[in-house]
Scaffold this motif. Structure first.
Motif, short mmCIF file in Angstrom:
data_model
loop_
_atom_site.label_atom_id
_atom_site.label_comp_id
_atom_site.label_asym_id
_atom_site.label_seq_id
_atom_site.Cartn_x
_atom_site.Cartn_y
_atom_site.Cartn_z
N ALA A 232 -0.73 3.08 14.69
CA ALA A 232 -0.49 4.62 14.73
C ALA A 232 1.05 4.94 14.63
N ALA A 233 1.90 4.11 15.45
CA ALA A 233 3.21 4.35 15.26
C ALA A 233 3.78 3.90 14.02
N GLU A 234 3.48 2.96 13.36
CA GLU A 234 3.95 2.64 12.15
C GLU A 234 3.43 3.48 10.96
N ILE A 235 2.02 3.96 11.13
CA ILE A 235 1.91 5.08 10.40
C ILE A 235 2.64 6.38 10.42
N GLU A 236 2.80 6.62 11.43
CA GLU A 236 3.80 7.98 11.73
C GLU A 236 5.04 7.81 11.08
N TRP A 237 5.71 6.63 11.39
CA TRP A 237 7.09 6.26 10.91
C TRP A 237 6.95 6.53 9.20
N ILE A 274 2.71 0.91 3.70
CA ILE A 274 2.05 0.81 4.82
C ILE A 274 0.84 1.96 4.64
N LEU A 275 1.10 3.12 4.12
CA LEU A 275 0.29 4.17 4.19
C LEU A 275 -0.97 3.63 3.11
N ALA A 276 -0.48 3.04 2.15
CA ALA A 276 -1.81 2.32 1.39
C ALA A 276 -2.67 1.46 1.91
N LEU A 277 -2.24 0.51 2.88
CA LEU A 277 -2.84 -0.39 3.79
C LEU A 277 -3.67 0.47 4.85
#
Length: 281
Positions: A232-237, A274-277
């Protein structure tokens, strides 16, 4: 190869009809139909026929499907690659790739269309990585897969619970994959009942830069998906980085201040990955 996630790549023996049917409902990203190690010599032809039939009988839904052939230098491998020409497989995985010659021979038999994946599981394969990288684009090589079990045996190294002895070789595989624009998949864990070791291996592989992990049992899928998928933190970043560069005021900026730090266009590319993944773009 069609766009798919590659957090978890599960080996399934193509000679096991029940396993192939079960694979249609598993939550792995990739199914690897194995014609090599998991298949007894007397069942090789049967396995090849079953793998081809599975591809023409609806495949595996939104999961990628890769077929691991036998080595191109063997008679069985030659038959595998010839039969797979024109199949619907997303890629063909070659075992024990010692160098570019193995890839050239396989490509000649397979034809020009289906991407190749290479298992790096010998000392010769490690030494040949620079030449493999140079030939990757021309030969349609899309992924490097660490064959940790065979590699450890070939090197005669002792593998502890943290895979210390394999670290330089695994790092070399990741670096070669990045240099050649390829995916990098970590090796399997045979201890299917050791959940703690599995989680540790998955997190370690992620931190080393692997894109996903090869697996030998369905019980290992959840840990691999969790480790190699963005949290979740990676997606938010990533969302904030994309939004920052989408601001018209930053249209011609190569670097922008965000949260007290500078983010650059290279961070934007990583955010989009990251968002594509995560399936958001």
């Amino acid at each position: 190869m069609r766009p798919i996630r590659h957090r978890s790549a599960l080996f399934m023996p193509a000679s096991n009809a029940r396993a192939l049917e079960k694979a249609r409902n598993l939550h792995c990203d990739i199914v690897i139909l194995d014609l090599e190690d998991a298949v007894a010599p007397e069942r090789k032809t049967e396995a090849r026929t079953a793998a081809l039939a599975a591809m023409t009988d609806g495949g595996f839904g939104d999961r990628g499907c890769v077929i691991r052939a036998n080595a191109a230098a063997t008679a069985t491998g030659k038959d595998d690659l010839t039969a797979l020409t024109g199949s619907a497989a997303d890629a063909v995985l070659l075992p024990k790739v010692d160098g570019v010659t193995d890839l050239i021979d396989a490509r000649a038999l397979l034809g020009p269309v289906i991407p190749l994946w290479a298992m790096i599981e010998t000392a010769k394969g490690i030494v040949a990585l620079p030449e493999i990288v140079k030939a990757a684009n021309e030969l349609g090589l899309a992924a490097l897969v660490a064959g940790t079990n065979d590699l450890a045996l070939d090197l005669r190294c002792r593998v502890d619970g943290h895979r210390t002895a394999l670290f330089p070789h695994l790092a070399a595989i990741v670096a070669a994959a990045r240099a050649g624009g390829m995916m990098a998949l970590d090796g399997v864990l045979n201890a299917i009942e050791d959940e703690d070791r599995l989680v540790r291996d998955c997190l370690q592989g992620r931190d080393w830069g692997f894109d996903g992990k090869t697996l030998i049992h369905p019980s290992q899928i959840t840990a691999a998906n969790a480790a190699f998928g963005p949290d979740a933190a990676e997606i938010e970043w990533a969302e904030r980085v994309v939004a920052t560069f989408a601001d018209p005021a930053h249209a011609d900026r190569g670097a922008v201040r965000m949260d007290g730090a500078m983010v650059e266009r290279l961070h934007l590319a990583e955010a989009e990955r990251i968002l594509a993944l995560a399936g958001q773009r």
